[in-house]
Scaffold this active site. Sequence first.
Site, PDB file in Angstrom:
ATOM      1  N   HIS A   1       0.851  -1.193   0.000  1.00  0.00           N
ATOM      2  CA  HIS A   1       0.000   0.000   0.000  1.00  0.00           C
ATOM      3  C   HIS A   1       0.878   1.232   0.000  1.00  0.00           C
ATOM      4  O   HIS A   1       1.952   1.232   0.612  1.00  0.00           O
ATOM      5  CB  HIS A   1      -0.911   0.011   1.242  1.00  0.00           C
ATOM      6  CG  HIS A   1      -2.076   0.911   1.081  1.00  0.00           C
ATOM      7  ND1 HIS A   1      -2.006   2.256   1.357  1.00  0.00           N
ATOM      8  CD2 HIS A   1      -3.324   0.672   0.634  1.00  0.00           C
ATOM      9  CE1 HIS A   1      -3.185   2.800   1.099  1.00  0.00           C
ATOM     10  NE2 HIS A   1      -4.002   1.863   0.654  1.00  0.00           N
TER      11      HIS A   1
ATOM     12  N   ASP B   1      -8.064  -5.229  -0.188  1.00  0.00           N
ATOM     13  CA  ASP B   1      -8.584  -6.043  -1.289  1.00  0.00           C
ATOM     14  C   ASP B   1      -8.196  -7.509  -1.192  1.00  0.00           C
ATOM     15  O   ASP B   1      -8.661  -8.327  -1.978  1.00  0.00           O
ATOM     16  CB  ASP B   1      -8.080  -5.473  -2.630  1.00  0.00           C
ATOM     17  CG  ASP B   1      -8.709  -4.128  -2.919  1.00  0.00           C
ATOM     18  OD1 ASP B   1      -9.911  -3.989  -2.641  1.00  0.00           O
ATOM     19  OD2 ASP B   1      -8.012  -3.225  -3.396  1.00  0.00           O
TER      20      ASP B   1
HETATM   21  N1  CMC Z   1       4.165  -7.545  -4.845  1.00  0.00           N
HETATM   22  C1  CMC Z   1       5.511  -7.508  -4.992  1.00  0.00           C
HETATM   23  N2  CMC Z   1       6.269  -6.411  -4.798  1.00  0.00           N
HETATM   24  C2  CMC Z   1       5.635  -5.289  -4.437  1.00  0.00           C
HETATM   25  C3  CMC Z   1       4.248  -5.248  -4.259  1.00  0.00           C
HETATM   26  C4  CMC Z   1       3.491  -6.415  -4.472  1.00  0.00           C
HETATM   27  N3  CMC Z   1       2.175  -6.428  -4.325  1.00  0.00           N
HETATM   28  N4  CMC Z   1       3.874  -3.993  -3.901  1.00  0.00           N
HETATM   29  C5  CMC Z   1       5.005  -3.269  -3.863  1.00  0.00           C
HETATM   30  N5  CMC Z   1       6.069  -4.054  -4.171  1.00  0.00           N
HETATM   31  C6  CMC Z   1       7.489  -3.620  -4.187  1.00  0.00           C
HETATM   32  C7  CMC Z   1       7.771  -2.777  -5.415  1.00  0.00           C
HETATM   33  O1  CMC Z   1       8.215  -3.588  -6.507  1.00  0.00           O
HETATM   34  C8  CMC Z   1       8.841  -1.838  -4.903  1.00  0.00           C
HETATM   35  O2  CMC Z   1      10.060  -2.544  -4.894  1.00  0.00           O
HETATM   36  P1  CMC Z   1      11.445  -1.737  -5.137  1.00  0.00           P
HETATM   37  O3  CMC Z   1      11.560  -0.752  -4.016  1.00  0.00           O
HETATM   38  O4  CMC Z   1      12.487  -2.815  -5.098  1.00  0.00           O
HETATM   39  O5  CMC Z   1      11.313  -1.097  -6.482  1.00  0.00           O
HETATM   40  C9  CMC Z   1       8.442  -1.600  -3.445  1.00  0.00           C
HETATM   41  O6  CMC Z   1       7.686  -2.764  -3.071  1.00  0.00           O
HETATM   42  C10 CMC Z   1       7.586  -0.351  -3.233  1.00  0.00           C
HETATM   43  O7  CMC Z   1       6.428  -0.461  -4.081  1.00  0.00           O
HETATM   44  P2  CMC Z   1       5.917   0.716  -5.020  1.00  0.00           P
HETATM   45  O8  CMC Z   1       5.205   0.115  -6.191  1.00  0.00           O
HETATM   46  O9  CMC Z   1       7.007   1.687  -5.277  1.00  0.00           O
HETATM   47  O10 CMC Z   1       4.895   1.400  -4.033  1.00  0.00           O
HETATM   48  P3  CMC Z   1       3.677   2.318  -4.425  1.00  0.00           P
HETATM   49  O11 CMC Z   1       3.306   3.051  -3.193  1.00  0.00           O
HETATM   50  O12 CMC Z   1       3.997   3.127  -5.631  1.00  0.00           O
HETATM   51  O13 CMC Z   1       2.511   1.275  -4.829  1.00  0.00           O
HETATM   52  C11 CMC Z   1       0.725  -0.266  -4.668  1.00  0.00           C
HETATM   53  C12 CMC Z   1       1.536   0.834  -3.970  1.00  0.00           C
HETATM   54  C13 CMC Z   1      -0.519  -0.560  -3.842  1.00  0.00           C
HETATM   55  C14 CMC Z   1       0.279   0.219  -6.057  1.00  0.00           C
HETATM   56  C15 CMC Z   1       1.612  -1.540  -4.780  1.00  0.00           C
HETATM   57  O14 CMC Z   1       1.938  -2.022  -3.486  1.00  0.00           O
HETATM   58  C16 CMC Z   1       0.941  -2.663  -5.582  1.00  0.00           C
HETATM   59  O15 CMC Z   1       1.053  -2.683  -6.816  1.00  0.00           O
HETATM   60  N6  CMC Z   1       0.188  -3.596  -4.911  1.00  0.00           N
HETATM   61  C17 CMC Z   1      -0.583  -4.599  -5.625  1.00  0.00           C
HETATM   62  C18 CMC Z   1      -1.899  -3.995  -6.089  1.00  0.00           C
HETATM   63  C19 CMC Z   1      -2.870  -3.796  -4.955  1.00  0.00           C
HETATM   64  O16 CMC Z   1      -3.087  -4.681  -4.131  1.00  0.00           O
HETATM   65  N7  CMC Z   1      -3.546  -2.620  -4.945  1.00  0.00           N
HETATM   66  C20 CMC Z   1      -4.573  -2.314  -3.960  1.00  0.00           C
HETATM   67  C21 CMC Z   1      -4.164  -1.216  -3.040  1.00  0.00           C
HETATM   68  S1  CMC Z   1      -5.301  -1.109  -1.628  1.00  0.00           S
HETATM   69  C22 CMC Z   1      -6.797  -0.565  -2.289  1.00  0.00           C
HETATM   70  C23 CMC Z   1      -6.780   0.895  -2.466  1.00  0.00           C
HETATM   71  O17 CMC Z   1      -7.063   1.599  -1.488  1.00  0.00           O
HETATM   72  O18 CMC Z   1      -6.477   1.326  -3.585  1.00  0.00           O
END
Ligand code: CMC
Length: 431
Positions: free
Chosen positions: A315, A372
């Site tokens: 998240h 989710d």
């Molecule tokens: N599986 C594997 N690696 C992950 C995941 C995941 N679900 N989420 C984040 N990471 C890694 C990501 O690759 C990154 O690694 P590095 O620092 O080595 O590049 C690190 O963790 C930080 O992630 P980020 O993508 O930079 O973080 P963000 O804040 O931009 O993204 C997120 C947040 C929710 C989009 C992401 O965690 C994700 O894609 N999760 C899966 C989709 C998901 O479950 N979304 C629902 C969110 S909750 C409902 C809502 O309120 O929207």
Amino acid sequence: MGKSAKIEFDGKSYTFPVITGSENEEAIDINQLRSETGLITYDPGYKNTGHCISEITYLDGENGVLRYRGYSVDELCQKKSFLEVAYLLIYGDLPTNLEIQKLQEDIREEALVDEDLKQIFKSFPKSAHPMGVLSSLTSALIAFNPLNETKISLKDSAGTTEKDKMYLSTIRLLAKFPIMSSWTLRKIKGLPLNYSNNNLEYTENIAYMMFAKPNQDYKQNDIIVNALNTLLILHADHEQNCSTSTVRIVGSSYAGLYASISAGISALWGRLHGGANQAVIEMLELIKNDGSDIDKYINKAKDKSDPFRLMGFGHRVYKNFDPRAKIIKKAADQVLNDLGIDDPILEIAKSIEEKALNDEYFIEKKLYPNVDFYSGIIYRALGIPTEMFTVMFALGRIPGWIAQWKEMRDSKNPIGRPRQIYNGPTHRSIS
Ligand code: CMC
């Protein structure tokens, strides 16, 4: 004298005020940054940018806290109905008995959808994704409900005030969105389209509109209604996420409420945001059909050359358990147990969670299950088709979007218009 922050640039020092929120959150107020220094800030994904001051929702991602107008979501789920929480979000306080009765009555009066809008709905192919259909229908609502022909203006010779219009748009959206949502579900299931049952309370009525079968007496299932109540409350607001910021920014151009919320529905649709609940179930199915080899998928999620991510994990703001996920996990166990359902994907989900929470990669990056991860398992147990899961999220988020839009308008926020650093060709001529 409050706190301030200094920026040193090009040998000069500039001081900017620091704003402190009621929970002691702090922000550097950079309103005058560009005019004083010529600089802008660069913050892709707005990871460190606050774009409003809000009284609606408090979220502490480090400690897993979520409160609406000061009340913890946990307590609200236990003691209040979704409609009462909607009132709390939109109007700032929990309603009295009279206030909630009036809201319910006003919603009942507006619980109709124009027959021409129904024709538009019917003309969508059955294969259309419900989120696309709902975004379109929500935007179209204004064409069928222009606000200069309101009942209030007919009653009141002085004409409508902005407050009257806001109230009426709110009521209409709260009344019509559940009908349109239930139609998308009924179309998928091949059921005839229906309307509200005005004897029922708001969430009970949502269950009725979705599940009532033709030529059968409808018997309310309290397990389903209670589960819906919990899920809708947990989805009702989440401060400045992608869809809510979209609603605010669209509304900041003075686009209307329905157009702004239609844009929010589109933003929610994506699988990194609300669409994750659909993606989680698809992922769990994939893992089950691939022999339930959980280690394989954990490794794929960690592999940077593989686009696979563990859906329902991670998240932007929570670096600890998402408090919504905790409540939903408990509810999933209870709902499946109460309904006598044995769903093998619940076990797969629990094993993934256990393995991920003990894995260095997920520990180091502070990746926990989010709202989710388990919500789809409950929706599935209630008989809601997978492609409808994000609609359920949207149904819950309507009051939050309304509250945020209203607050943005009332506080006279300027139009949302970020800047950029241009990195394209410098001036050139056509030779
Ligand atoms: N599986 C594997 N690696 C992950 C995941 C995941 N679900 N989420 C984040 N990471 C890694 C990501 O690759 C990154 O690694 P590095 O620092 O080595 O590049 C690190 O963790 C930080 O992630 P980020 O993508 O930079 O973080 P963000 O804040 O931009 O993204 C997120 C947040 C929710 C989009 C992401 O965690 C994700 O894609 N999760 C899966 C989709 C998901 O479950 N979304 C629902 C969110 S909750 C409902 C809502 O309120 O929207």
